[in-house]
Write an enzyme that holds these catalytic residues in place. Structure first.
Site, PDB file in Angstrom:
ATOM      1  N   LYS A  47       0.878  -1.191  -0.034  1.00 19.43           N
ATOM      2  CA  LYS A  47      -0.050   0.012  -0.107  1.00 19.43           C
ATOM      3  C   LYS A  47       0.828   1.332  -0.121  1.00 19.43           C
ATOM      4  O   LYS A  47       1.741   1.495   0.923  1.00 19.43           O
ATOM      5  CB  LYS A  47      -0.943  -0.045   1.489  1.00 19.43           C
ATOM      6  CG  LYS A  47      -2.337   1.366   1.317  1.00 19.43           C
ATOM      7  CD  LYS A  47      -1.484   2.420   1.879  1.00 19.43           C
ATOM      8  CE  LYS A  47      -2.617   3.574   1.425  1.00 19.43           C
ATOM      9  NZ  LYS A  47      -2.117   4.696   2.486  1.00 19.43           N
ATOM     10  N   GLY A  77      -5.489  10.607  -1.010  1.00 12.43           N
ATOM     11  CA  GLY A  77      -6.118  11.681  -0.390  1.00 12.43           C
ATOM     12  C   GLY A  77      -5.466  13.099  -0.553  1.00 12.43           C
ATOM     13  O   GLY A  77      -6.433  14.239  -0.848  1.00 12.43           O
TER      14      GLY A  77
END
Length: 296
Positions: free
Chosen positions: A32, A68
């Site tokens: 990730k 984000g």
């Protein structure tokens, strides 16, 4: 230090890595990719190099990325505020369009381009491609008072993973490709859902029965009650630290994601500091490592 001594030291580093290369050869590693490592230009380049090296020595890296800050920055340019509830982005239809555009159209393609620039064969995917990530709507809950049912909170087009098409990923890795996956999912009616990247990475690792799940963060790893880094911890120890409140805030969902992956037969989960150069290689191919590994 003379040139010969430097060469001997480099050879020692390679020999230290040899048992790990043998152990992880032909194994799937889900990474990730997020945090500062996705923002700093030098770290972005080094990350791509690390992923290519993993593939060339016989591992099968699968990258799941966040985005984000990039989404927030684009929304700000458009004069649209970012709203969060319990750390989750409230995602109406307009915001989802922007999320998909930024994650799939910009961030994903940049990562793919960097990996390919360094000699890899990366291919970008979203949850819609081949029904890779089938999702359903996710609702938050909040307790308002004791002995009363929790309040259900609708935060829009935010989803949770219902199913992962592991065969698609496995087919790509078997052909030498490096899948780079944006954390969006597709619903039963074709609608797009925004999904937390940590959750997607954990679900994909479990679906692939990966050897490792590695989460890049902006902290050293999991810290104990005194603020010291924990190098290795068992899943039961992690659960106890969650119950006691030692693991909380932004670390809580990451550890929870790791525990779920371990329950899905992932070998080990790692939470490491992506701000360090070559963080993945240091964690995987050195005796000491740099972050926290969570084991069953």
């Amino acid at each position: 230090m003379n040139t010969l001594e430097e060469s001997v030291e480099r050879a020692s580093v390679l020999l230290e890595a040899l048992p790990y290369i043998k152990r992880f050869y032909n194994k799937t590693i889900v990474i990730k990719y997020g945090g500062h490592a996705m923002v700093d230009e030098k770290l972005k380049d080094l990350f791509a190099q690390d992923i290519v090296m993993m593939r060339y020595i016989g591992l099968h890296p699968v990258v799941v990325h966040g985005g984000g800050p990039q989404i927030g920055g684009f929304l700000k340019k458009l004069g649209k505020d970012s709203k969060f509830v319990q750390g989750m982005r409230v995602t109406d239809e307009e915001t989802m369009t922007i999320v998909e555009m930024v994650l799939v159209g910009k961030v994903n393609k940049e990562i793919v381009g960097l990996i390919n620039q360094h000699g890899g064969k990366a291919v970008g995917l979203s949850g819609k491609d081949g029904n890779l990530i089938q999702a359903e709507k996710y609702y938050l809950t909040e307790e308002k008072a004791k002995n009363t049912p929790p309040e259900i909170i609708d935060i829009g087009l935010v989803g949770k993973v219902k199913n992962v098409n592991a065969n698609l990923i496995a087919s790509l890795t078997a052909e030498g490709f490096i899948p780079v996956i944006a954390p969006t999912g597709v619903g039963e009616r074709g609608e797009t859902y925004n999904i937390n990247a940590d959750i997607v990475a954990g679900e994909i690792a479990a679906a692939l029965k990966a050897e490792k799940l590695v989460l890049l963060t902006d902290v050293a790893g999991v810290l104990d009650g005194k603020g010291n880094l924990i190098n290795t911890m068992a899943n039961q120890e992690a659960l106890a630290m969650i119950r006691s409140g030692i693991i909380q805030g932004g670390m809580f969902p990451k550890v929870k994601c790791c525990l779920k992956a371990l329950n899905g037969d992932v070998g080990k989960a790692h939470i490491i500091d992506g701000r360090l150069k070559h963080a993945i290689l240091l964690e995987m191919f050195t005796d000491k490592g740099i972050g926290t590994e969570i084991i069953r």
